[in-house]
Design an enzyme around this catalytic site. Structure first.
Site, PDB file in Angstrom:
ATOM      1  N   GLU A 129       1.094  -1.089   0.280  1.00  0.00           N
ATOM      2  CA  GLU A 129       0.210  -0.515   0.101  1.00  0.00           C
ATOM      3  C   GLU A 129       0.636   1.199  -0.145  1.00  0.00           C
ATOM      4  O   GLU A 129       0.322   2.396  -0.341  1.00  0.00           O
ATOM      5  CB  GLU A 129      -1.033  -0.414   1.314  1.00  0.00           C
ATOM      6  N   GLU A 150      -4.912  -9.641   3.682  1.00  0.00           N
ATOM      7  CA  GLU A 150      -5.141  -9.393   4.850  1.00  0.00           C
ATOM      8  C   GLU A 150      -6.806  -9.554   5.036  1.00  0.00           C
ATOM      9  O   GLU A 150      -6.753 -10.204   6.626  1.00  0.00           O
ATOM     10  CB  GLU A 150      -5.816  -7.843   4.647  1.00  0.00           C
TER      11      GLU A 150
END
Length: 698
Positions: A129, A150
């Site tokens: 990210e 995740e």
């Protein structure tokens, strides 16, 4: 803030680009070797924030023409530091780290000069990210471990990924990376795949990656290179495809994992919002979703499960000194059927030693060898092994009907019928031919290993070595120690399991060991309800909140009706007061089917004749009663298993179920679930874990 956080520092150096302009190169490094990846905790994020602010000042003054971030050798970053999540006291505190990550990473979009991330290796979660928040990305062609994992851990990408990724590579690709891959046992991308998807703008070979990335950044800053993105925002179709893809993904999730897991559906909501929502609004939605998940039960269970697989599985409880293990230089396999051929492919591929199989006659032996070599050919055809390795492995496989060919085997494993007398006889026969120190292993799933060795002159060399089907895929081996098994035999079994790249859990020699004993309890209660007049579909629905990988009826179909009946019979004989024996299940096994299936084997519905066979019960159970019986029955049985030292701790029960039965991470196995629903307290007035894994306060 955690004072013992392993801080990922950032080191800035100015680099003169080919254009003569200055690039500020930021290197992330926590000071540890490659076994401890860079992670982002509060202290590290605040330090990075201060660095970014100083670079903003320099960029706006014209002192630097660009900013690039990279990592220590082979690693960019592995995302947020989750090592202290169990210390988070409330949802309010849980919300702070997502907000801090957004605050810091979000500054990379508009820093006053172009921003780059050079993905030089592993980039997981927040590690990827940080790149998505920057203006441009390059990637090392040898990099592996590129992912947003995740959802696998009961979370969602919380530092911009759920908004930035679909708007960079399109909704369908984003669904693959964010949801589909994590749910396929945390599948990750390699650099070429990430580049092809459009996650990176350029890919360079490892030997000159940094130099090439700096040169490329210089050209981008000067305008001589304009990165072309096939999925650029203006090219991403939003009118129909976006919502359609979300709808298809939702139906896929409901059919494959049910509706109990929270994180995949939260991720879907965020991806849906990313279609037209503003960046600020979508980041706020990420903050709220992540805070809810971190504070919830499923994330805590997921972290527990993840730690079991990553840590406890690597240090099996009760294992003897590994230095006692004997070398395995040749493997013998008794049998030449399907299970035997699966064993042979695994042993020859992982151990790279000669493998010899035997059976009752030469025809069966020849067919077995042919099947093994055909499977090796398939591995080569799929590009999983080279042609040289293909030839070497095939040359290591032989068949025989002469047990004298087993004389120099160090390890002999049987793959014959699940009948005590058959297994006793084949071992007694082969023992005459093998060396005194050779280890004998049985793949029995429910028979007593000690009884299997009753006809051996040296039963101390026998060990249980229970694989799960399919052998190549399932990561668990239950290693069973009898009262007579020596530490040498046990250590050899543990070393062999490790060399096969399997996780081994040591169990005592009791019926069903761990996995089949738990499943027998579950299936027994399911059949008890059916035999009393409850429909299979109602039983499946009643137990849906367990979050199991498949409904009880589908599990019966998978293991086989005959095998299911045999497992229930075995446990009923051992524990008649606790395990149910179903006559109807035997009738179903005789009939041979529970479901109607299409030509590809896909389930169309329950078979009408099968339903008629099990009809006749007059006392159907309410769904709540079925669930309560299963919960309390499992709590009682697992508690007894621990009292009897079948394994050393609740963690070993859960590890077996996660690796051997596919229990989902978000349930944490079975013991955290039984604590959460109160079954542990109801049955034995305590809990398996202290404190239980419950949700945080709001």
């Amino acid at each position: 803030m955690s004072r013992d956080e392993v801080v990922t520092h950032n080191y800035v150096r100015d680099v003169t680009m080919p254009s003569g302009k200055t690039l500020a190169l930021v290197t992330l490094d926590n000071g540890k070797d490659h076994t401890r990846p860079n992670t982002f905790g509060p202290i590290g994020l605040l330090e990075l924030d201060a660095t970014i602010e100083s670079l903003r000042t320099r960029a706006r003054s014209g002192e630097i023409a660009g900013v690039a971030i990279t990592g220590k050798p082979f690693i960019l970053a592995a995302g947020a530091d989750l090592s202290k999540v169990n210390d988070i006291p409330s949802r309010e505190i849980a919300a702070l780290l997502p907000k801090l990550g957004h605050h810091v990473f979000g500054k990379l979009e508009d820093l006053g000069a172009p921003t780059f991330v050079f993905i030089n290796g592993l980039a997981l979660g927040g590690g990827l990210e940080i790149g998505l928040n920057a203006n441009y990305r390059t990637i090392d062609a040898s990099a592996q471990g590129i992912a947003l994992p995740e959802v696998f851990l009961g979370l969602i990408p919380g530092w911009g990924g759920s908004y930035l990724l679909p708007n960079l590579i399109g909704i369908e690709n984003a669904l693959t990376v964010m949801i589909e891959n994590p749910l396929k046992m945390n599948r990750m991308l390699k650099a070429p795949q990430a580049f092809e998807l459009g996650i990176a703008d350029a890919m360079f070979r490892a030997s000159t990656f940094l130099e090439d990335s700096i040169r490329w950044a210089s050209d981008v800053i000067d305008g001589s290179i304009k990165p072309k993105r096939k999925n650029a925002p203006g090219k991403i179709e939003r009118t129909v495809k976006w919502d359609a893809a979300i709808g298809i993904a939702r139906k896929m999730l409901e059919s494959k994992i049910g509706t109990v897991p929270e994180s995949p559906y939260k991720a879907l909501e965020l991806l849906k919002a990313a279609k037209s929502g503003s960046k600020a609004d979508c980041f706020a939605l990420e903050d709220a979703a992540l805070a809810d998940l971190i504070a919830g039960e499923q994330f805590r269970a997921s972290v527990y499960a993840f730690n079991l697989v990553q840590k406890r599985a690597k240090h099996p409880a009760g294992a003897p000194d590994k230095d006692l293990a004997q070398r395995v230089t040749k493997v013998g396999i008794i049998g030449a059927g399907l299970m035997a051929t699966q064993f042979a492919v695994l042993f020859v591929r992982r151990l790279r030693v000669p493998v010899v199989i035997t059976d009752l006659d030469q025809t069966r032996v020849d067919q077995g060898v042919e099947s093994i070599r055909a499977e090796i050919d398939k591995l080569a055809d799929k590009g999983r092994i080279s042609s040289d390795e293909q030839n070497r492995l095939k040359a290591l496989v032989h068949g025989t009907t002469d047990k004298a060919d087993f004389a120099d085997c160090d390890w002999v494993i049987e793959a014959v019928f699940e009948e005590l007398g058959v297994k006793q006889d084949v071992f007694a026969d082969v023992e005459k031919h093998v060396a005194p120190e050779a280890v004998l292993a049985t793949n029995t799933s429910s028979l007593s290993v000690e009884q299997i060795g009753a006809k051996l002159e040296h039963p101390e060399r026998l060990v249980g070595f229970h694989f799960f089907n399919p052998v190549a895929v399932m990561p668990l081996i239950e290693v069973v120690r009898t009262p007579k098994t020596t530490d040498v035999a046990l250590a050899t079994a543990m070393a062999t399991a490790k060399n096969l790249r399997k996780n081994a859990v040591i169990t005592r020699d009791t019926p069903g060991f761990v996995v089949n004993r738990v499943l027998a309890k579950l299936l027994g209660e399911a059949m008890y309800a059916v035999d009393n007049g409850t429909s299979f579909s109602d039983v499946d629905e009643a137990l849906s909140s367990l979050g199991l990988p498949m409904a009880p009826s589908e599990l019966l179909d998978l293991v086989g009706l005959r095998v299911g009946a045999h497992v229930l019979d075995t446990h009923h004989r051992a524990f008649p007061d606790r395990f149910y024996e179903s006559e109807n299940l035997h009738k179903l096994a005789e009939y041979g089917a529970l479901f109607e299936k299409d030509s590809k084997g896909k389930i169309k519905g329950f078979d009408k004749k099968a339903l008629k066979i099990v009809s006749g019960g007059k006392s159907p159970l309410a769904k709540s009663e079925i669930l309560r019986r299963v919960q309390d029955g499992l709590a009682d049985e697992v508690h007894r298993m621990l009292q009897d030292d079948v394994v050393h701790a609740p963690e070993d029960i859960d590890l077996c179920l996660i690796l051997g039965a596919g229990y989902p991470f978000q349930m944490g196995g079975v013991t955290p679930y039984l604590d959460r629903v109160g079954a542990s307290e109801r049955v034995f007035s305590d809990t398996f874990h202290h404190p239980p894994m419950t949700a945080l306060s709001v």
